[in-house]
Design a protein around this motif. Sequence first.
Motif, PDB file in Angstrom:
ATOM      1  N   TYR A  11      36.226-111.393  20.594  1.00 15.79           N
ATOM      2  CA  TYR A  11      35.989-110.317  19.634  1.00 15.79           C
ATOM      3  C   TYR A  11      37.129-110.222  18.627  1.00 15.79           C
ATOM      4  N   ASN A  12      36.754-109.911  17.383  1.00 15.85           N
ATOM      5  CA  ASN A  12      37.741-109.809  16.313  1.00 15.85           C
ATOM      6  C   ASN A  12      37.762-108.436  15.653  1.00 15.85           C
ATOM      7  N   SER A  13      36.884-107.538  16.095  1.00 14.11           N
ATOM      8  CA  SER A  13      36.905-106.170  15.562  1.00 14.11           C
ATOM      9  C   SER A  13      36.840-105.199  16.731  1.00 14.11           C
ATOM     10  N   TYR A  14      37.518-104.049  16.558  1.00 13.18           N
ATOM     11  CA  TYR A  14      37.665-103.102  17.660  1.00 13.18           C
ATOM     12  C   TYR A  14      37.401-101.686  17.156  1.00 13.18           C
ATOM     13  N   SER A  15      36.718-100.910  17.974  1.00 10.80           N
ATOM     14  CA  SER A  15      36.282 -99.584  17.559  1.00 10.80           C
ATOM     15  C   SER A  15      37.471 -98.635  17.356  1.00 10.80           C
ATOM     16  N   PRO A  16      37.485 -97.902  16.236  1.00  9.50           N
ATOM     17  CA  PRO A  16      38.496 -96.857  16.029  1.00  9.50           C
ATOM     18  C   PRO A  16      38.054 -95.518  16.593  1.00  9.50           C
ATOM     19  N   ASN A  17      36.859 -95.500  17.213  1.00  9.65           N
ATOM     20  CA  ASN A  17      36.275 -94.247  17.677  1.00  9.65           C
ATOM     21  C   ASN A  17      36.193 -94.127  19.189  1.00  9.65           C
ATOM     22  N   VAL A  18      36.647 -95.149  19.903  1.00 15.00           N
ATOM     23  CA  VAL A  18      36.671 -95.134  21.365  1.00 15.00           C
ATOM     24  C   VAL A  18      38.128 -95.220  21.810  1.00 15.00           C
ATOM     25  N   VAL A  19      38.515 -94.391  22.757  1.00  8.14           N
ATOM     26  CA  VAL A  19      39.917 -94.342  23.190  1.00  8.14           C
ATOM     27  C   VAL A  19      40.329 -95.664  23.836  1.00  8.14           C
ATOM     28  N   SER A  20      41.380 -96.258  23.298  1.00  9.34           N
ATOM     29  CA  SER A  20      41.942 -97.495  23.832  1.00  9.34           C
ATOM     30  C   SER A  20      43.044 -97.172  24.830  1.00  9.34           C
ATOM     31  N   THR A  21      43.361 -98.148  25.680  1.00  8.13           N
ATOM     32  CA  THR A  21      44.399 -97.963  26.695  1.00  8.13           C
ATOM     33  C   THR A  21      45.402 -99.099  26.624  1.00  8.13           C
ATOM     34  N   LEU A  22      46.686 -98.739  26.595  1.00  7.63           N
ATOM     35  CA  LEU A  22      47.775 -99.711  26.646  1.00  7.63           C
ATOM     36  C   LEU A  22      48.598 -99.458  27.901  1.00  7.63           C
ATOM     37  N   LYS A  39      52.162-104.801  28.335  1.00 11.55           N
ATOM     38  CA  LYS A  39      51.793-105.718  29.419  1.00 11.55           C
ATOM     39  C   LYS A  39      50.325-106.085  29.334  1.00 11.55           C
ATOM     40  N   GLU A  40      49.469-105.086  29.132  1.00  8.59           N
ATOM     41  CA  GLU A  40      48.032-105.321  29.016  1.00  8.59           C
ATOM     42  C   GLU A  40      47.408-104.249  28.138  1.00  8.59           C
ATOM     43  N   MET A  41      46.196-104.518  27.661  1.00 11.30           N
ATOM     44  CA  MET A  41      45.573-103.623  26.693  1.00 11.30           C
ATOM     45  C   MET A  41      44.052-103.695  26.829  1.00 11.30           C
ATOM     46  N   TYR A  42      43.408-102.540  26.621  1.00  8.69           N
ATOM     47  CA  TYR A  42      41.958-102.447  26.692  1.00  8.69           C
ATOM     48  C   TYR A  42      41.442-101.839  25.387  1.00  8.69           C
ATOM     49  N   LEU A  43      40.707-102.628  24.621  1.00  3.44           N
ATOM     50  CA  LEU A  43      40.094-102.160  23.384  1.00  3.44           C
ATOM     51  C   LEU A  43      38.580-102.277  23.514  1.00  3.44           C
ATOM     52  N   PHE A  44      37.865-101.454  22.740  1.00  2.00           N
ATOM     53  CA  PHE A  44      36.403-101.512  22.766  1.00  2.00           C
ATOM     54  C   PHE A  44      35.916-102.244  21.524  1.00  2.00           C
ATOM     55  N   PRO A  45      34.937-103.145  21.673  1.00  6.81           N
ATOM     56  CA  PRO A  45      34.456-103.872  20.492  1.00  6.81           C
ATOM     57  C   PRO A  45      33.898-102.919  19.450  1.00  6.81           C
ATOM     58  N   GLY A  46      34.086-103.270  18.186  1.00  4.15           N
ATOM     59  CA  GLY A  46      33.646-102.402  17.110  1.00  4.15           C
ATOM     60  C   GLY A  46      32.651-103.087  16.198  1.00  4.15           C
ATOM     61  N   GLY A  47      32.052-102.288  15.315  1.00  3.39           N
ATOM     62  CA  GLY A  47      31.134-102.818  14.337  1.00  3.39           C
ATOM     63  C   GLY A  47      29.952-103.523  14.973  1.00  3.39           C
ATOM     64  N   PHE A  48      29.499-104.573  14.319  1.00  6.37           N
ATOM     65  CA  PHE A  48      28.339-105.312  14.804  1.00  6.37           C
ATOM     66  C   PHE A  48      28.630-106.018  16.123  1.00  6.37           C
ATOM     67  N   GLU A  49      29.870-106.393  16.348  1.00  5.74           N
ATOM     68  CA  GLU A  49      30.205-107.180  17.528  1.00  5.74           C
ATOM     69  C   GLU A  49      29.866-106.469  18.836  1.00  5.74           C
ATOM     70  N   LYS A  50      29.927-105.140  18.846  1.00  7.13           N
ATOM     71  CA  LYS A  50      29.643-104.433  20.094  1.00  7.13           C
ATOM     72  C   LYS A  50      28.199-104.622  20.541  1.00  7.13           C
TER      73      LYS A  50
END
Length: 245
Positions: free
Chosen positions: A33-44, A88-99
């Motif tokens: 994935y190359n795009s990530y949602s700005p509307n879902v809470v990410s975790t670092l 150390k690690e990161m969790y992002l949610f896919p954004g846009g069409f990619e999700k």
Amino acid sequence: MKLKLVIAFLFAAIGITNAQDEKVDMLMFEPVYNSYSPNVVSTLILENGDEVKGFRDDVDRKKGQIYYVKLKDSITGKKKEFNAKEIKEMYLFPGGFEKLTKTAGHILNVRQWESRDLQSDLIDKGFIFFKKQTVSLKNKKDERDLLMQLINPKFSSFIEVYGDPMAKKTTGLGIGGFNVAGGLAKSYYFKKGDDIFWLEKKNLDDYYDKLFGDNSDFIAKYPKKKIKWKMLGEYVFMYTKMSVK
């Protein structure tokens, strides 16, 4: 615009179906994935053990791989910046069409084979998992800390496979800069033990022993002279299964 999205979605569905019909087992890997949602809470998860949550505000890359992240606090709106070396690690949610292309087909009942770093609940909810690696891009550049997407999170206890956002594709259809149908990546990053390296399709034979040569059962089932790039997902999956004691 809506028509364009509908057409893109249909092509994506066709691409996935064709790949399944051809038994292209790369689909056992997560998409890159190359795009990530700005509307879902990410975790670092930081190197010091702290857990930071917030909305994705900015992501910067080096040759496609992430080296900088900015999050916006979900309550105060305050922005915080993090370099890859801090994370150390990161969790992002896919954004846009990619999700729309993230399917349940990647959820496998093999939790005991996961990387120990994974937070499985987030993976099951559709989040993308990134892990900091000190890597030489394309085995040529100076090593640097980058956040790389693990694309085999459900069977990564022996071999970790990381996406190459700059990988060339065998075939494919691009819409709006996003490859939505067909096409197999021609390169990935692999980590086995402490060694991480970039592997291209044309060099699979050269790395066969390094990846799979320590498992006689695997060698008997998938001999080197018969390996195919499009079966790479199955190879890593089966190597993992055959290596569990």
